[in-house]
Write an enzyme that holds these catalytic residues in place. Structure first.
Site, PDB file in Angstrom:
ATOM      1  N   LYS A  12       0.845  -1.180   0.000  1.00  0.00           N
ATOM      2  CA  LYS A  12       0.000   0.000   0.000  1.00  0.00           C
ATOM      3  C   LYS A  12       0.884   1.236   0.000  1.00  0.00           C
ATOM      4  O   LYS A  12       1.692   1.437   0.910  1.00  0.00           O
ATOM      5  CB  LYS A  12      -0.919   0.029   1.224  1.00  0.00           C
ATOM      6  CG  LYS A  12      -1.728   1.318   1.306  1.00  0.00           C
ATOM      7  CD  LYS A  12      -2.506   1.438   2.603  1.00  0.00           C
ATOM      8  CE  LYS A  12      -3.106   2.841   2.723  1.00  0.00           C
ATOM      9  NZ  LYS A  12      -3.851   3.037   3.981  1.00  0.00           N
TER      10      LYS A  12
ATOM     11  N   GLY B  19      -9.068   8.423   9.632  1.00  0.00           N
ATOM     12  CA  GLY B  19      -9.423   8.418  11.045  1.00  0.00           C
ATOM     13  C   GLY B  19     -10.570   9.328  11.434  1.00  0.00           C
ATOM     14  O   GLY B  19     -10.890   9.451  12.621  1.00  0.00           O
TER      15      GLY B  19
ATOM     16  N   ALA C  11     -10.007   4.831   3.987  1.00  0.00           N
ATOM     17  CA  ALA C  11     -10.011   5.950   4.939  1.00  0.00           C
ATOM     18  C   ALA C  11     -11.373   6.624   5.036  1.00  0.00           C
ATOM     19  O   ALA C  11     -12.038   6.868   4.033  1.00  0.00           O
ATOM     20  CB  ALA C  11      -8.961   7.000   4.596  1.00  0.00           C
ATOM     21  N   GLY C  12     -11.766   6.908   6.273  1.00  0.00           N
ATOM     22  CA  GLY C  12     -12.943   7.707   6.538  1.00  0.00           C
ATOM     23  C   GLY C  12     -14.191   6.949   6.935  1.00  0.00           C
ATOM     24  O   GLY C  12     -15.170   7.547   7.385  1.00  0.00           O
TER      25      GLY C  12
ATOM     26  N   ASN D  82      -9.264   0.881   9.523  1.00  0.00           N
ATOM     27  CA  ASN D  82      -8.558   0.587  10.769  1.00  0.00           C
ATOM     28  C   ASN D  82      -9.254   1.248  11.963  1.00  0.00           C
ATOM     29  O   ASN D  82      -9.799   0.584  12.836  1.00  0.00           O
ATOM     30  CB  ASN D  82      -7.106   1.043  10.671  1.00  0.00           C
ATOM     31  CG  ASN D  82      -6.263   0.684  11.885  1.00  0.00           C
ATOM     32  OD1 ASN D  82      -5.087   0.990  11.938  1.00  0.00           O
ATOM     33  ND2 ASN D  82      -6.813   0.012  12.870  1.00  0.00           N
TER      34      ASN D  82
END
Length: 271
Positions: free
Chosen positions: A113, A174, A200-201, A222
């Protein structure tokens, strides 16, 4: 690989719903991270609950030489997960390339990544540096999955370089804000010939379902799991939402209508 030529292993399957990434077919469309958990034990339990087969790890934030009991590397050694090295914390193309070359020397990869950050405040990616690093890494034989802005032009350029997928953000890393620009994602999906993975998000299960209902091929997350009050339960919810969203996309939703449409039609009723 350059120009508009693509490795056939990167192309989307035309006749099945297989999730093919990096020349391999995967059962799970959910990719998860390993940061921000309270303990290694919680990390393991949450990833197991997610059903993820691909697990990403920030090379610059993990001691890859630590194989002691309780370490992430010791956990990876006894699990069957495929480790996806990432360049979180890198702010230049050179820094990202060096980080992933180090990871390869330590036996990680070749699927990686790529993340080149342009702003410490927003953690938005630097488009120019991401393209520069991707070109170098692809030439070096890496299978590159780039984190990028939800910009159809940038995604097309990354695909044309030979990236195995494009990974546009849903919202800042995040933030948990969910899908902020479904219209751009729809355009990216319409034009892409490689998998589109939202990265993300995502904040909760409904966000994951929305991304998959749009037609995204996978999701990487995550914080949404690690910062939930119950990470293991949230991981299970994300697993189910990803699957449900994909099934809804394949099923094809009903048309939207401005007016009501009776569930029990009245046509043909005897008065």
């Amino acid at each position: 690989m350059s120009g508009t030529q693509h490795d056939k292993s990167n192309a989307l399957p035309k006749t099945t719903d297989a999730f093919v990434l990096g020349g391999r077919e995967w059962k799970s469309r959910l990719i998860v991270g390993t940061g921000k958990y309270a303990s290694t034990e919680q990390t393991e339990a949450a990833i197991d609950a997610s059903g993820a087969e691909i697990v990403t790890v920030a090379i610059r934030r993990v001691d890859l030489s630590d194989r002691s009991s309780g370490s992430l590397m010791q956990l990876f050694a006894r699990k069957s997960w495929t480790i996806l090295p990432n360049t979180a914390g890198c702010y230049t193309a050179d820094e990202a390339v060096r980080t992933l070359r180090l990871a390869r020397e330590l036996g990680l990869g070749p699927m990686v990544k790529l993340e080149v950050i342009g702003s410490q405040k927003t953690l938005y990616p630097d488009n120019e540096a991401t393209l520069e690093a991707a070109k170098i890494l692809i030439k070096d034989g890496f299978t590159v999955l780039p984190y990028c802005i939800d910009d159809p032009i940038v995604c097309k350029k990354l695909e044309d370089l030979g990236c195995a997928a494009v990974m546009p953000l849903a919202a800042p890393i995040g933030s948990g804000l969910g899908i902020r620009n479904p219209h751009n994602l729809a355009i990216i999906l319409e034009e892409a010939k490689v998998p589109v993975i939202v990265d993300a998000g995502v904040g909760t299960a409904s966000d994951a379902a929305v991304a998959m209902e749009l037609g995204c091929h996978g999701i990487l997350m995550n914080t949404a799991i690690a910062h939930a009050k119950d990470p293991v339960l949230m991981a299970r919810a994300m697993r189910e939402a990803t699957s449900a969203g994909r099934n809804a996309f394949l099923a094809g939703r009903m048309p939207r209508s401005r007016y009501a449409n009776a569930s029990s039609p009245t046509a043909g009723l005897i008065e």
